[in-house]
Design a protein around this motif. Structure first.
Motif, PDB file in Angstrom:
ATOM      1  N   ILE A   1      -2.245   6.249  -3.995  1.00  0.00           N
ATOM      2  CA  ILE A   1      -3.507   6.059  -4.464  1.00  0.00           C
ATOM      3  C   ILE A   1      -4.315   7.231  -4.964  1.00  0.00           C
ATOM      4  O   ILE A   1      -4.255   8.168  -4.334  1.00  0.00           O
ATOM      5  CB  ILE A   1      -4.534   5.236  -3.383  1.00  0.00           C
TER       6      ILE A   1
ATOM      7  N   LEU B   1       0.720  -1.346   0.113  1.00  0.00           N
ATOM      8  CA  LEU B   1       0.237   0.023   0.036  1.00  0.00           C
ATOM      9  C   LEU B   1       0.905   1.282  -0.115  1.00  0.00           C
ATOM     10  O   LEU B   1       0.196   2.499   0.179  1.00  0.00           O
ATOM     11  CB  LEU B   1      -1.196   0.026   1.272  1.00  0.00           C
TER      12      LEU B   1
ATOM     13  N   ALA C   1     -10.238   3.545  -1.799  1.00  0.00           N
ATOM     14  CA  ALA C   1     -11.190   2.686  -1.570  1.00  0.00           C
ATOM     15  C   ALA C   1     -12.290   3.394  -0.634  1.00  0.00           C
ATOM     16  O   ALA C   1     -12.206   4.199   0.235  1.00  0.00           O
ATOM     17  CB  ALA C   1     -10.591   1.415  -0.803  1.00  0.00           C
TER      18      ALA C   1
ATOM     19  N   HIS D   1      -3.147  -2.366  -6.336  1.00  0.00           N
ATOM     20  CA  HIS D   1      -1.444  -2.296  -6.003  1.00  0.00           C
ATOM     21  C   HIS D   1      -0.767  -3.472  -6.561  1.00  0.00           C
ATOM     22  O   HIS D   1       0.582  -2.939  -7.095  1.00  0.00           O
ATOM     23  CB  HIS D   1      -1.373  -1.795  -4.666  1.00  0.00           C
TER      24      HIS D   1
ATOM     25  N   ALA E   1     -11.448   1.361  -5.704  1.00  0.00           N
ATOM     26  CA  ALA E   1      -9.844   1.803  -5.597  1.00  0.00           C
ATOM     27  C   ALA E   1      -9.358   2.114  -6.840  1.00  0.00           C
ATOM     28  O   ALA E   1      -9.703   1.438  -7.782  1.00  0.00           O
ATOM     29  CB  ALA E   1      -8.987   0.625  -4.783  1.00  0.00           C
TER      30      ALA E   1
ATOM     31  N   ASN F   1      -7.963  -2.440  -2.880  1.00  0.00           N
ATOM     32  CA  ASN F   1      -6.703  -1.784  -2.803  1.00  0.00           C
ATOM     33  C   ASN F   1      -5.585  -2.620  -3.069  1.00  0.00           C
ATOM     34  O   ASN F   1      -4.528  -2.316  -3.776  1.00  0.00           O
ATOM     35  CB  ASN F   1      -6.339  -1.228  -1.370  1.00  0.00           C
TER      36      ASN F   1
ATOM     37  N   ASP G   1     -12.550  -3.158   0.978  1.00  0.00           N
ATOM     38  CA  ASP G   1     -11.889  -1.900   0.809  1.00  0.00           C
ATOM     39  C   ASP G   1     -10.568  -2.186   0.691  1.00  0.00           C
ATOM     40  O   ASP G   1      -9.470  -2.085  -0.110  1.00  0.00           O
ATOM     41  CB  ASP G   1     -12.007  -0.942   2.073  1.00  0.00           C
TER      42      ASP G   1
END
Length: 197
Positions: free
Chosen positions: A26, A22, A30, A182, A58, A178, A174
């Protein structure tokens, strides 16, 4: 039978999300798409279930060619090379991904059979993913932007197991979305020939 929360984690590929996964910026967080908000992605007219109790989105900027991102996303048989938690993943319908294509995948050892409901090459996919009382609708969209490709995933969950724990379901979805975008970013950007894109 798995607990509803464990089931949610599996469906969303919400294995332990590490800080490394993470760490990339972003673009749209999300949990942005909310039931009743009126802001949803679409693929040839298909959207998530706008009335579902849990909807998440996301997005991430991927610094790689659209052809690379699209190839990774649609090569379902190779998903396990960059998302090992969902193996085995196999396309059951021969030929290119299209409406009606069926694929099987196994998030956290659950067998999920999904059916593609919409595809627009290089732009979007949508599929239905029902499992153990949960009706999932999952969309991905891809947009060429300055600096790369904006990849967005959006998913809705409905059904009794979701309603039994809406906050837990939302958190699991969520985290899973994400993680997925990623991993797609990391994999696409480390493909040969992408470093200078």
């Amino acid at each position: 039978m798995k607990s509803p929360h464990r089931l949610m984690q599996g469906m969303a590929v919400a294995a332990v999300v590490t800080a490394t996964t993470l760490s990339a910026p972003i673009v749209a967080a999300a949990h942005e798409a909310q039931p009743g908000s009126g802001t949803y992605q679409e693929c040839r007219g298909v959207t998530v279930d706008k009335n579902a109790p849990v909807v998440s989105r996301a997005s991430v900027l991927i610094k790689a060619p659209l052809t690379t991102v699209w190839a990774l996303h649609t090569d379902i048989d190779a998903w396990g090379s960059w998302i090992p938690e969902i193996t085995p993943a196999r396309k059951k319908t021969p030929g290119p991904l299209r409406p009606g294509s069926v694929f099987e995948w196994s998030p956290q050892n659950m067998k999920v059979t999904s059916t593609v409901t919409a595809v627009e090459r290089g732009r979007c996919t949508a599929w239905a993913a029902p499992v153990n009382g949960i009706d999932g609708v999952h969309l991905f969209t891809f947009k060429q932007v300055r600096g790369g490709v904006l990849a967005t995933t959006e998913e809705s969950w409905a059904g009794t197991p979701v309603e039994a724990d809406i906050p837990g379901s939302q958190a699991a979805l969520d985290a899973g979305l994400n993680d997925w975008v990623h991993r797609l970013k990391t994999t696409a950007e480390t493909k040969p020939g992408c470093a200078d894109h």
